[in-house]
Design an enzyme around this catalytic site. Sequence first.
Site, PDB file in Angstrom:
ATOM      1  N   ASP A 106       6.354  -3.735  -7.336  1.00 57.78           N
ATOM      2  CA  ASP A 106       5.160  -4.453  -7.795  1.00 57.78           C
ATOM      3  C   ASP A 106       3.929  -4.035  -6.993  1.00 57.78           C
ATOM      4  O   ASP A 106       2.862  -4.616  -7.109  1.00 57.78           O
ATOM      5  CB  ASP A 106       5.360  -5.978  -7.749  1.00 57.78           C
ATOM      6  CG  ASP A 106       5.584  -6.500  -6.332  1.00 57.78           C
ATOM      7  OD1 ASP A 106       5.445  -5.717  -5.365  1.00 57.78           O
ATOM      8  OD2 ASP A 106       5.895  -7.693  -6.190  1.00 57.78           O
ATOM      9  N   SER A 109     -13.691   6.216   1.654  1.00 56.06           N
ATOM     10  CA  SER A 109     -13.224   6.007   3.017  1.00 56.06           C
ATOM     11  C   SER A 109     -14.014   4.900   3.731  1.00 56.06           C
ATOM     12  O   SER A 109     -13.479   4.233   4.604  1.00 56.06           O
ATOM     13  CB  SER A 109     -13.348   7.307   3.807  1.00 56.06           C
ATOM     14  OG  SER A 109     -14.639   7.851   3.628  1.00 56.06           O
ATOM     15  N   ASP A 148       3.776  -9.130   0.172  1.00 59.64           N
ATOM     16  CA  ASP A 148       4.738  -9.644  -0.802  1.00 59.64           C
ATOM     17  C   ASP A 148       5.625 -10.676  -0.112  1.00 59.64           C
ATOM     18  O   ASP A 148       6.142 -10.417   0.971  1.00 59.64           O
ATOM     19  CB  ASP A 148       5.595  -8.488  -1.327  1.00 59.64           C
ATOM     20  CG  ASP A 148       6.232  -8.802  -2.662  1.00 59.64           C
ATOM     21  OD1 ASP A 148       6.277  -9.998  -3.032  1.00 59.64           O
ATOM     22  OD2 ASP A 148       6.689  -7.864  -3.340  1.00 59.64           O
ATOM     23  N   ASP A 170      10.114  -9.286  -1.726  1.00 56.85           N
ATOM     24  CA  ASP A 170      10.042  -7.863  -2.046  1.00 56.85           C
ATOM     25  C   ASP A 170      11.264  -7.399  -2.844  1.00 56.85           C
ATOM     26  O   ASP A 170      11.533  -6.210  -2.954  1.00 56.85           O
ATOM     27  CB  ASP A 170       9.877  -7.038  -0.752  1.00 56.85           C
ATOM     28  CG  ASP A 170       9.071  -5.752  -1.004  1.00 56.85           C
ATOM     29  OD1 ASP A 170       8.688  -5.521  -2.169  1.00 56.85           O
ATOM     30  OD2 ASP A 170       8.842  -4.983  -0.053  1.00 56.85           O
TER      31      ASP A 170
HETATM   32 CA    CA Z   1       7.495  -8.913  -5.167  1.00 56.04          CA
END
Ligand code: CA
Length: 575
Positions: free
Chosen positions: A188, A263, A205, A208
Amino acid sequence: MKSPRRMLLAASLLFLLPAPTPCSSAPRAPSGPQLSHGHACLGCVLIVSIVEQLTQVHNSTIREEMERLCSFLPEKLFLKSICYLAAEMFGPDVIKLLSLKMNADVVCHALHFCKQEPGQPLCHLYSPPQGGLKRALSRARKSIGHSPLRTSAGDVSGICSLPALAKICQKIEYILNTSLPWEDADGDKHSAFPTWRGFYWRGRDCDDRNRDVHPGRRPENWDAQQDSNCNGIWGTDPKDGIPYEKKFCEGSEAKGLIVMGDSAAAHFHIPPEWLTAAHMSAQTFSNLPMALSNELDWPQLSGMTGFLNSASRSPDLSVYLRLRQRNRCNHRDYQNISRNGASSGNLLKFLGSLSRNQLLDHPAIVVYTMLGNDVCNGKSDTESAMSTPEALRAHVLEALALLDSRLPRGSHVVLYGLADGRFLWDTLHARLHPLGQLNRDVTYEQLYAFLSCLQVNPCQGWMNANETLRTLTSRRAAQLSNVLEEIAASEKFANLSLLYLDYPLKEISEEWQRRGGETWQLIEPSDGFHPSEAAAQLTARFFWDKVLRRWPRVLGKENPFNAQIERLFGDQGGH
Ligand code: CA
Ligand code: CA
């Protein structure tokens, strides 16, 4: 092996010397540092200068100082081993040449890290030695003789073919190629690890293994059972059975911040301590591996998506932290998909790294901020490589159409104008670069000329002694900003509204001086090009104030439950 990683590998082998290509030629893919002979030469001159200065600082021998420098480097990413190996390979020649009082330019030409291209001048950072660079160089070459190892030294891509380095290369390559569990397990694009485009770049996350769980999504079943949007708010109030997410966040106009920039937006930064022999210690390089695995960018400290404190942080908050402060339901909803070298011309190549589900996620504020790469490049005929107004218009419209197809309804895109980079030369050219502070022998004018000669100047048009060229570059930048402003005023999209802001260079500079600062502190000292952390923080402040004054609906409402959220959920799981 993916190209940014190959570049990184090559970079590690150059003892991790920065490939400062923050802003580079317009149409190329912004896939991280692009190493060339110019970078090999630059890296060599920096390292040899540092070793030479260390001997002055500690009043000791070149051999001892090479060892000292290697001992300062961390083991991570094989930095220390590579350094010792390099010292073994090139040390005897470097010792011989430096003890003959040759400067770093001469040493690096003699070792073939620097090459004179046909029809091009001999590039040098320092003032040429008495009798000229050519003569010093032939003396240097005579004193060390010929070696096949040396002739291939400047060839970065071929460096792994050297027998002495092949094993280390294989090892690094193996590590980089093995699937990295910390990158993004569920695809994701949000990750639970900080580097390699992890949560220093976009919100961490909290699951995960599940792609339906990520920052920025609209909560599933009001997060009664689990925190599906990672904002730290979940569960049910035992008093009335209402889920907290519903109580505190429903109708709160939650939204995320997405930054697609260059950057400067990712906060490219080479700490000047890495180049300053006088105060060097093992502590100096402790953040080098982290910086390398983040492409020498520090998005976690950036003005747009920064969330960490740094030693030098001024009291200003990043745009993300302000958005979070306004509505705590926005916790962790940030993405910085900026790239070194990004411009309107190559934006489409990395726009795919955006993560937003049009149906499941909250709307977003997207900030398009390309301060200079449309006019900045390292080409000697720099003007012909600049984006034309027509090309910029076409590219930005294409990107906006793509965003319109990906972003939830009610999203906004803020188009930032380009900066006027004449400020760089005017502020810095006569000042000393960190490398020149010990012996007062390197000014920014010298650095810019050296980078131009090597064809790695990130902005030939502005980092240049030619005033006519600087003015021309600014004129093109202003034209391009006008195009962005015109797009924002005239184009319409179904899911997006468009806004335009000028880059507030004048306001930043005035505010900084009002606070007692000096203008040069607004520019990164190592590269003499990027906005410093102070400048980035002030940019964030002006961004916020202007949007709040002119288009408050873009930022969403202030959440009246912020204090309750804080009381119940504390730091909401942190960042
Ligand atoms: Ca996730
Ligand atoms: Ca939640």
